[in-house]
Design a protein around this motif. Structure first.
Motif, PDB file in Angstrom:
ATOM      1  N   ARG A   1      -3.952   2.923   6.387  1.00 27.04           N
ATOM      2  CA  ARG A   1      -4.394   3.911   7.372  1.00 27.04           C
ATOM      3  C   ARG A   1      -3.359   3.638   8.720  1.00 27.04           C
ATOM      4  O   ARG A   1      -4.634   4.400   9.444  1.00 27.04           O
ATOM      5  CB  ARG A   1      -5.816   3.337   7.129  1.00 27.04           C
ATOM      6  N   ASP A   2      -2.761   2.594   8.583  1.00 27.86           N
ATOM      7  CA  ASP A   2      -1.936   3.087  10.080  1.00 27.86           C
ATOM      8  C   ASP A   2      -0.649   4.331   9.904  1.00 27.86           C
ATOM      9  O   ASP A   2       0.324   3.459   8.864  1.00 27.86           O
ATOM     10  CB  ASP A   2      -1.531   1.381  10.050  1.00 27.86           C
ATOM     11  N   TYR A   3      -0.803   5.308  10.265  1.00 25.17           N
ATOM     12  CA  TYR A   3      -0.019   6.896  10.409  1.00 25.17           C
ATOM     13  C   TYR A   3       1.030   6.877  11.987  1.00 25.17           C
ATOM     14  O   TYR A   3      -0.071   6.739  12.655  1.00 25.17           O
ATOM     15  CB  TYR A   3      -0.271   7.536   9.293  1.00 25.17           C
ATOM     16  N   THR A   4       1.714   7.787  11.734  1.00 26.09           N
ATOM     17  CA  THR A   4       2.029   8.249  12.891  1.00 26.09           C
ATOM     18  C   THR A   4       1.858  10.096  12.452  1.00 26.09           C
ATOM     19  O   THR A   4       2.127  10.658  11.656  1.00 26.09           O
ATOM     20  CB  THR A   4       3.530   8.460  13.543  1.00 26.09           C
ATOM     21  N   ARG A   5       1.760  10.639  13.470  1.00 25.64           N
ATOM     22  CA  ARG A   5       1.096  12.247  13.270  1.00 25.64           C
ATOM     23  C   ARG A   5       0.637  13.088  12.224  1.00 25.64           C
ATOM     24  O   ARG A   5       0.806  12.861  11.183  1.00 25.64           O
ATOM     25  CB  ARG A   5       2.275  12.753  12.800  1.00 25.64           C
TER      26      ARG A   5
ATOM     27  N   GLU B   1       0.759  -1.468  -0.406  1.00 25.41           N
ATOM     28  CA  GLU B   1       0.008   0.238  -0.005  1.00 25.41           C
ATOM     29  C   GLU B   1       0.445   1.709  -0.151  1.00 25.41           C
ATOM     30  O   GLU B   1       0.489   2.671   0.062  1.00 25.41           O
ATOM     31  CB  GLU B   1      -0.569   0.038   1.574  1.00 25.41           C
ATOM     32  N   PHE B   2       1.742   1.164   0.088  1.00 25.36           N
ATOM     33  CA  PHE B   2       2.564   2.327   0.167  1.00 25.36           C
ATOM     34  C   PHE B   2       4.173   2.062   0.425  1.00 25.36           C
ATOM     35  O   PHE B   2       4.927   0.731   0.345  1.00 25.36           O
ATOM     36  CB  PHE B   2       3.053   3.203   1.626  1.00 25.36           C
ATOM     37  N   ALA B   3       5.077   3.058  -0.295  1.00 23.13           N
ATOM     38  CA  ALA B   3       6.269   2.504  -0.326  1.00 23.13           C
ATOM     39  C   ALA B   3       7.406   4.497  -0.961  1.00 23.13           C
ATOM     40  O   ALA B   3       7.095   5.244  -0.922  1.00 23.13           O
ATOM     41  CB  ALA B   3       6.951   2.195  -1.950  1.00 23.13           C
ATOM     42  N   GLY B   4       9.012   4.221   0.374  1.00 19.84           N
ATOM     43  CA  GLY B   4       9.442   5.175  -0.016  1.00 19.84           C
ATOM     44  C   GLY B   4      10.706   5.070   0.898  1.00 19.84           C
ATOM     45  O   GLY B   4      10.641   4.013   1.184  1.00 19.84           O
ATOM     46  N   ILE B   5      11.246   5.503   1.586  1.00 17.70           N
ATOM     47  CA  ILE B   5      12.197   5.681   2.063  1.00 17.70           C
ATOM     48  C   ILE B   5      11.761   6.353   3.604  1.00 17.70           C
ATOM     49  O   ILE B   5      10.727   7.179   3.901  1.00 17.70           O
ATOM     50  CB  ILE B   5      13.145   6.698   1.923  1.00 17.70           C
ATOM     51  N   GLY B   6      12.266   5.663   4.391  1.00 16.16           N
ATOM     52  CA  GLY B   6      12.008   5.865   5.678  1.00 16.16           C
ATOM     53  C   GLY B   6      12.886   5.947   7.345  1.00 16.16           C
ATOM     54  O   GLY B   6      13.313   6.720   6.756  1.00 16.16           O
TER      55      GLY B   6
ATOM     56  N   THR C   1      -2.670   8.257   0.446  1.00 14.23           N
ATOM     57  CA  THR C   1      -2.191   7.720   1.935  1.00 14.23           C
ATOM     58  C   THR C   1      -2.051   8.870   2.442  1.00 14.23           C
ATOM     59  O   THR C   1      -1.249   8.571   3.041  1.00 14.23           O
ATOM     60  CB  THR C   1      -0.430   6.923   1.586  1.00 14.23           C
ATOM     61  N   THR C   2      -3.355   9.639   3.331  1.00 14.06           N
ATOM     62  CA  THR C   2      -3.006  10.337   4.029  1.00 14.06           C
ATOM     63  C   THR C   2      -3.991   9.963   5.287  1.00 14.06           C
ATOM     64  O   THR C   2      -4.368  10.384   6.229  1.00 14.06           O
ATOM     65  CB  THR C   2      -3.949  12.207   3.253  1.00 14.06           C
ATOM     66  N   GLY C   3      -4.534   8.311   4.232  1.00 13.56           N
ATOM     67  CA  GLY C   3      -5.259   7.937   5.533  1.00 13.56           C
ATOM     68  C   GLY C   3      -6.977   8.478   5.955  1.00 13.56           C
ATOM     69  O   GLY C   3      -7.780   8.334   6.837  1.00 13.56           O
TER      70      GLY C   3
ATOM     71  N   VAL D   1       4.109   6.635   7.328  1.00 14.71           N
ATOM     72  CA  VAL D   1       2.786   5.623   6.847  1.00 14.71           C
ATOM     73  C   VAL D   1       3.434   4.321   6.793  1.00 14.71           C
ATOM     74  O   VAL D   1       4.961   3.581   6.052  1.00 14.71           O
ATOM     75  CB  VAL D   1       2.431   5.979   5.564  1.00 14.71           C
ATOM     76  N   ASN D   2       2.350   3.399   7.115  1.00 13.00           N
ATOM     77  CA  ASN D   2       3.037   1.446   7.115  1.00 13.00           C
ATOM     78  C   ASN D   2       2.831   2.079   5.748  1.00 13.00           C
ATOM     79  O   ASN D   2       1.095   1.566   5.796  1.00 13.00           O
ATOM     80  CB  ASN D   2       2.019   1.119   8.277  1.00 13.00           C
ATOM     81  N   VAL D   3       3.696   0.270   4.951  1.00 15.46           N
ATOM     82  CA  VAL D   3       3.859  -0.094   3.832  1.00 15.46           C
ATOM     83  C   VAL D   3       2.669  -0.749   3.382  1.00 15.46           C
ATOM     84  O   VAL D   3       2.383  -1.173   1.979  1.00 15.46           O
ATOM     85  CB  VAL D   3       4.818   0.127   3.589  1.00 15.46           C
ATOM     86  N   ARG D   4       2.942  -1.949   4.287  1.00 18.87           N
ATOM     87  CA  ARG D   4       1.650  -2.807   4.114  1.00 18.87           C
ATOM     88  C   ARG D   4      -0.220  -2.427   4.529  1.00 18.87           C
ATOM     89  O   ARG D   4      -0.478  -2.792   4.170  1.00 18.87           O
ATOM     90  CB  ARG D   4       1.661  -3.552   5.453  1.00 18.87           C
TER      91      ARG D   4
END
Length: 527
Positions: free
Chosen positions: A482-486, A423-428, A465-467, A476-479
């Motif tokens: 809708r699970d995100y921080t802040r 559901e998401f991809a990027g650098i963490g 992916t803004t929830g 944002v949780n890549v899996r």
């Protein structure tokens, strides 16, 4: 009775006023405004008629912490040209978020002051506040309110660094009469600091570069260098910055091999390894003759492993050289030359010690080095990063070493913190963990790319992916997106605003549609 009940239900939203003289009356009026920390977690009408049905997340005008007619004009002009109603709503929510919600205190006039919080944490990070305000810099040419707000931010940052140049996050100034808050930590830090002035004291080289960055951007947009000499804190803060650079250029061992205690020590009682420093708070050893500057912490507020943090060294090199024009215009030619010389020296150190031959990708930038040949090979989403080097002005995006580095960073095989899920991809980065990528990294990817397909894919991913809340999140949780921080993270909202404005000027067809003319906030501000 209904009005009183409404006030009790909505709670207190004690944002300060644009005028210190009427601050108390605003506090009474603001009691009817909701706490944006809660407000940002809920969907508000009207929602768009697009597939994402994104909500309208701006406070009503009476509850916004700062207003600008020019910002409102830009919002109207840009959103009016974006056919994608969900993308349009994101810009409408994100671009003004710093002004709408984070100007906790502002005093206009001849000696302005501005206290800008990061969002859901009631403290000002120098790095965050600089980035939060950066989208509005071009408007300082035509909007005196914006100009005064930013000049006030420069003054307040300078005041912070005059008293605690090693610290990264600060409490409201005493004269604001805003209550300080605690970070609930027990830290052993040297040099010591006053917790009524400082929220947290992690030494981050990029924080000092960000102070220079805001002053440089303001001067370049307005041509005004008068604050260099007239501000009671600016030159003292600048001298403190240079002293910190000198102290952190000193390495673990002197020329005779004798160890020396680092001027900066940080120890925290914690079970999280990235929250404290090795070797009794001094950090891991660094070697002689690199021309690089130590950084105890990264812009994520995580501890460095090897203290020559390359993105921050690149950043401070650029800003020191850039400050030559500001200092010269302010009447300090000798200091201007000194800053430029320092910047050149650090820049040379980055190229000499921060570039290595990767067995797969060729010559690339290291994330951290120690001068002994040790390398940390990764990137973190927080800025400055290796991915952001062209945005810093350190290197052209077409540079071969940067392109090699970019391919490495955007690959799971090359970067341990490049995260990809269904559901998401990027650098963490280690700050949140290996399941959470940061939207900020995709916004950086977009602004450093010339590939329409890559840009469009990244923009679509960010949009979705803004929830469902229509705001940028920290991670944002890549899996499970809708699970995100802040939910309230103003820095990333500003980065989204900058990204849309970048594409509007550079690749208008990607946001306005095929055949669209470009839109530049710089040209609009200069009109």
């Amino acid at each position: 009775m209904v009005a009183i009940t409404s006030l009790l239900l909505l709670g207190s939203f004690l944002f300060s006023t644009p005028s210190y003289a009427v601050q108390e009356s605003w506090r009474v009026r603001d009691a009817s405004c909701p706490d944006y920390k809660t407000f940002s977690t809920r969907r508000h009408t009207p929602v768009t008629n697009g597939p994402l049905r994104l909500p309208f997340q701006r406070p009503i005008s009476e509850c916004r912490t700062f207003s600008s007619k020019e910002v409102e004009r830009v919002i109207k002009e840009v959103t009016g040209r974006i056919p994608d109603v969900d993308l349009s709503r994101l810009f409408e929510n994100c671009f003004p978020n710093t002004l709408d919600t984070t100007v906790r205190w502002h005093v206009p006039g001849r000696s302005p002051q501005s206290f800008i919080v990061t969002g859901d944490i009631n403290a000002e990070w120098i790095r965050d506040s600089t980035n939060q305000l950066s989208p509005y810099l071009p408007l300082a040419k035509v909007d005196n309110d914006i100009r005064t707000l930013i000049l006030g931010a420069i003054h307040t940052q300078a005041e912070f660094l005059t008293f605690s140049p090693y610290c990264n996050a600060f409490q409201p100034p005493a004269q604001s009469h805003l209550k300080p808050s605690s970070n609930d930590q027990s830290d052993n830090v040297n040099p010591p600091y006053d917790p009524s002035l400082v929220f947290e004291c992690k030494y981050e080289l990029d924080s000092l570069a960000s102070f220079l960055n805001l002053a440089n951007m303001y001067f370049e947009q307005t041509g005004d260098a008068s604050f260099v000499g007239s501000d009671p804190y600016f030159l003292e803060a600048l001298k403190n910055v240079l002293q910190v650079l000198d102290e952190q250029a000193l390495t673990t061992y002197d020329e005779n091999g004798n160890d020396r205690r680092n001027r900066y020590i940080f120890q925290r009682q914690t079970n999280v390894g990235t929250e404290t420093l090795a070797l009794q708070g001094a950090g891991n050893p660094t070697n002689l003759n690199t021309s690089l500057i130590r950084s105890a912490f990264r812009p994520s507020d995580d501890a460095t492993i090897l203290q020559f943090f390359i993105p921050a060294n690149a950043f401070v090199a650029v800003e020191l050289k850039r400050a030559k024009k500001l200092l010269a215009a302010g009447g300090y030619a000798k200091m201007a030359d000194e800053l430029f010389s320092r910047g050149e020296k650090i820049e040379n150190g980055v190229w000499e010690h921060g570039v290595y031959e990767h067995k797969v990708y060729g010559k690339v930038f290291a994330y951290e080095v120690d001068g002994y040949g040790s390398i940390i090979n990764m990137d973190d989403a927080n800025l400055p990063s290796l991915l952001s080097l062209p945005l810093l002005g350190f290197v052209d995006a077409k540079d071969e070493v940067y392109q090699n580095t970019r391919r490495m960073l955007l690959s799971k095989a090359g970067n341990p913190y490049f995260l990809k899920g269904p559901e998401f991809a990027g650098i963490g980065g280690p700050h949140i963990g290996v399941r959470y990528a940061w939207p900020m990294s995709l916004l950086t990817l977009i602004r450093t790319s010339d590939d329409d397909v890559e840009i469009a894919a990244a923009l679509d991913l960010v949009k979705k992916t803004t929830g469902g809340l229509g705001l940028m999140h920290e991670s944002v949780n890549v899996r499970r997106a809708r699970d995100y921080t802040r939910s309230w993270f103003a820095w990333c909202n500003s980065e989204f605003g900058k990204t849309i404005l970048d594409l509007a000027a550079r690749k208008p067809h990607l946001v306005f549609g095929e055949g669209a003319e470009s839109y530049s906030i710089d040209s609009v501000a200069g009109a």
